[in-house]
Design a protein around this motif. Structure first.
Motif, PDB file in Angstrom:
ATOM      1  N   LYS A   2      -7.858   4.241   5.562  1.00 49.79           N
ATOM      2  CA  LYS A   2      -7.533   3.468   4.550  1.00 49.79           C
ATOM      3  C   LYS A   2      -7.428   3.845   3.209  1.00 49.79           C
ATOM      4  N   HIS A   3      -8.459   4.676   2.796  1.00 47.48           N
ATOM      5  CA  HIS A   3      -8.507   5.188   1.556  1.00 47.48           C
ATOM      6  C   HIS A   3      -8.299   6.892   1.476  1.00 47.48           C
ATOM      7  N   PRO A  38       1.841  -0.430  10.064  1.00 45.08           N
ATOM      8  CA  PRO A  38       1.434  -1.307  11.121  1.00 45.08           C
ATOM      9  C   PRO A  38       2.029  -0.992  12.642  1.00 45.08           C
ATOM     10  N   GLU A  91     -16.309  -0.892   0.832  1.00 41.58           N
ATOM     11  CA  GLU A  91     -15.866  -1.685   2.017  1.00 41.58           C
ATOM     12  C   GLU A  91     -17.217  -2.240   2.772  1.00 41.58           C
ATOM     13  N   ASN A 121      -3.380  -4.304  12.321  1.00 44.62           N
ATOM     14  CA  ASN A 121      -3.995  -4.761  11.187  1.00 44.62           C
ATOM     15  C   ASN A 121      -4.529  -3.682  10.029  1.00 44.62           C
ATOM     16  N   PRO A 122      -3.287  -2.895   9.591  1.00 43.50           N
ATOM     17  CA  PRO A 122      -3.889  -1.420   8.860  1.00 43.50           C
ATOM     18  C   PRO A 122      -4.576  -1.966   7.632  1.00 43.50           C
ATOM     19  N   HIS A 123      -4.383  -3.085   6.962  1.00 46.07           N
ATOM     20  CA  HIS A 123      -5.196  -3.452   5.812  1.00 46.07           C
ATOM     21  C   HIS A 123      -6.509  -3.910   5.915  1.00 46.07           C
ATOM     22  N   GLU A 124      -6.901  -4.271   7.164  1.00 42.43           N
ATOM     23  CA  GLU A 124      -8.238  -4.530   7.353  1.00 42.43           C
ATOM     24  C   GLU A 124      -9.192  -3.272   7.515  1.00 42.43           C
ATOM     25  N   GLU A 153      -9.338  -2.357  -6.745  1.00 44.06           N
ATOM     26  CA  GLU A 153      -8.247  -1.568  -6.857  1.00 44.06           C
ATOM     27  C   GLU A 153      -8.299   0.095  -7.080  1.00 44.06           C
ATOM     28  N   TRP A 178      -1.154   8.430   2.739  1.00 41.38           N
ATOM     29  CA  TRP A 178      -1.405   6.981   2.405  1.00 41.38           C
ATOM     30  C   TRP A 178      -0.518   5.962   3.165  1.00 41.38           C
ATOM     31  N   ARG A 184      -1.414   3.599   6.682  1.00 44.49           N
ATOM     32  CA  ARG A 184      -1.111   1.952   6.652  1.00 44.49           C
ATOM     33  C   ARG A 184      -0.072   1.630   7.457  1.00 44.49           C
ATOM     34  N   ALA A 230       2.727   4.376  -2.944  1.00 44.94           N
ATOM     35  CA  ALA A 230       3.050   3.095  -2.565  1.00 44.94           C
ATOM     36  C   ALA A 230       4.542   3.020  -2.900  1.00 44.94           C
TER      37      ALA A 230
END
Length: 507
Positions: free
Chosen positions: A361-362, A401, A315, A406-409, A476, A395, A399, A55
């Motif tokens: 996403k993960h 954009p 999810e 809406n990459p966090h959805e 988390e 990662w 994510r 991150a």
């Protein structure tokens, strides 16, 4: 002008131009390094990484660009954070970036890089990859041991069913990890690693989790070799102690395997074949290579897949409409009188989309395993010095954009239509490379994708899922070489198939 003087003048002229050519080459400035942050004295950018390096590096890339240079200790590091940048390194310059850098992980965990994951590209690495592809992970052989996977997943389903009858929460990661370890164990050394989930399987899982956590840490000694011996963070000491535990376990497994070889005449397993090859093109494998390879199989075959499966289930518990949709799809194809089979999966596009969205996403390996360049090179007009370490921020790509709406959805539909519909996680579409790409792509990519699809599909088809009263789902992550859930998922399972579907693990 006489001949002698002409020869002297000609020789002097030639020498002058030769000297000028080499001076011009030496003085010619190379292109600039990629942009990047300024670091601290001595430590460089290591203090900027924080507890979630993937991150932190994604945030730095938003400021400095998709190809970013950092000085970490005394080492040059470059981070690729876009599909184009990843393709430039992993495809265009794949040959230059084909080796792994030295470090505590390869040295103290992977038997001094005597395995398949950390070894330099060379005859031994090529032999290990060839054996894995020919006798375990290739398309034909992988298909041949589908009945084994069906049986072990059936035993896992039976365990979940028994917990459901006692109205006890299901420890998803524990049960999945146990099943996957038994699948790997049976194919590789003809034995189930665990006869039941519980304390023994938890200890094994804890060892793997600790190994992946330690291997994912940025060890100061890896980036400032002069102080490596001091082990300032205590990482090397912990790796050595953990390695000793793994070594004792792997040695015992392989010794027992050799003692029972006569019982498997005509039905050889993977290590019967591998250990039966005394030499191949001048390469002889040792017991150390065997143990390192078995460790690779257990690590790659359990922790990465089980963590992905846990994220997918989490999810869907958070988004019940997605769970309902995939259950309806599977019911239409399979019905409720039997369990899902691997052969059903090509008819289940929504299930496949859920797994792709989880990979996006993960990604459980958020920063690809590092590579190192064997020669100076240029990438997109930037100079990359020799011995520069490469990280691809998978990662960050997942994510971005600009790539994903809406990459966090968590939205599996993005893979069913529109610009992302034809993207596959198989190493050719650089928007989605959870297994890497190029010659160092994960050898178990076929198994990883198939296992995740099969187990996720089985879990949602065989059971309805809900959280215990008063429990909220936490999303988390805990950083390591594998990015798993910080709080492990426990949920209530409610059988939804006909009773006979749970009775026989082979059904």
């Amino acid at each position: 002008m006489d001949v002698v003087h002409f020869q002297e003048l000609f020789s002097a002229t030639v020498l002058f131009f030769i000297i000028r050519f080499f001076i011009s080459k030496l003085l010619k400035p190379h292109p600039p390094l990629p942009p990047g942050p300024k670091g601290w004295p001595v430590l460089g950018c290591l203090p900027l990484l924080g507890s979630m390096p993937h991150a932190s590096l994604a945030e730095l890339a938003r400021r400095h660009g998709p190809i970013m240079h950092l000085k970490m200790g005394t080492c040059d590091v470059v981070v690729a954070s876009s599909p184009d940048a990843a393709m430039a390194f992993l495809k265009t310059l794949d040959h230059s970036f084909s080796n792994r850098p030295p470090g505590a992980g390869p040295t103290y965990i992977a038997y001094n890089a005597m395995d398949m994951v950390f070894a330099d590209v060379g005859p031994r690495w090529k032999l290990l990859r060839k054996l894995a592809n020919l006798h375990m992970l290739g398309a034909k052989d992988f298909g041949d041991w589908s009945p084994l996977r069906h049986k072990e997943v059936g035993l896992m389903v039976r365990d979940i069913y028994e917990l459901s009858q006692q109205w006890k929460p299901v420890p998803v990661l524990e049960l999945v990890s146990c099943a996957l370890a038994n699948i790997i164990g049976q194919k590789s050394i003809s034995r189930r690693v665990f006869t039941a989930h519980g304390e023994e399987s938890n200890d094994f899982k804890s060892m793997i989790v600790e190994l992946m956590r330690l291997a994912g840490l940025f060890n100061i000694g890896d980036f400032i070799p002069a102080i490596e011996w001091m082990d300032l963070q205590g990482i090397q000491g912990k790796m050595k102690r953990l390695h000793n535990k793994f070594d004792a376990l792997l040695t015992k497994m392989l010794e027992e395997h050799m003692k029972t070889a006569h019982e498997r005449k005509g039905s050889s397993d993977f290590f019967d074949i591998v250990m039966g090859i005394k030499e191949d093109d001048g390469v002889a494998l040792t017991m150390t290579n065997y143990k390192a390879l078995l460790l690779n199989l257990f690590i790659a075959g359990t922790d990465t897949s089980s963590s992905t499966i846990e994220w997918a289930m989490a999810e869907m518990l958070k988004n019940p409409s997605i769970l309902n949709l995939v259950q309806a799809e599977i019911d239409t194809v399979v019905g409720k009188n039997r369990r899902l089979k691997e052969s059903d999966i090509p008819k289940l596009p929504y299930l496949q989309a859920i797994c792709k969205e989880t990979f996006r996403k993960h990604p459980v390996v958020p920063l690809s395993l590092p590579r190192v360049t064997s020669e100076p090179c240029e990438v997109n007009g930037y100079y990359i010095p020799k011995n520069t370490r490469l990280f691809v921020n998978v990662w960050a790509i997942g994510r971005d954009p600009e790539l994903w709406e809406n990459p966090h959805e968590f939205n599996p539909e993005r893979f069913l239509s529109g610009k992302n519909a034809n993207i596959e996680p198989r190493g050719n579409d650089f928007e989605l490379i959870p297994f890497g790409s190029g010659r160092r792509i994960c050898a178990g990519i076929r198994m990883g994708i198939a296992i995740v699809q099969y187990v996720v599909g089985t879990l949602v088809h065989s059971f309805d899922w809900k959280l215990s009263d008063g429990v909220e789902i936490e999303m988390e992550a805990a950083f390591g070489l594998v990015l798993g859930k910080a709080e492990k998922l426990k949920a209530m399972a409610i059988p939804r198939l006909e009773p006979n579907a749970y009775e026989d693990s082979s059904s």
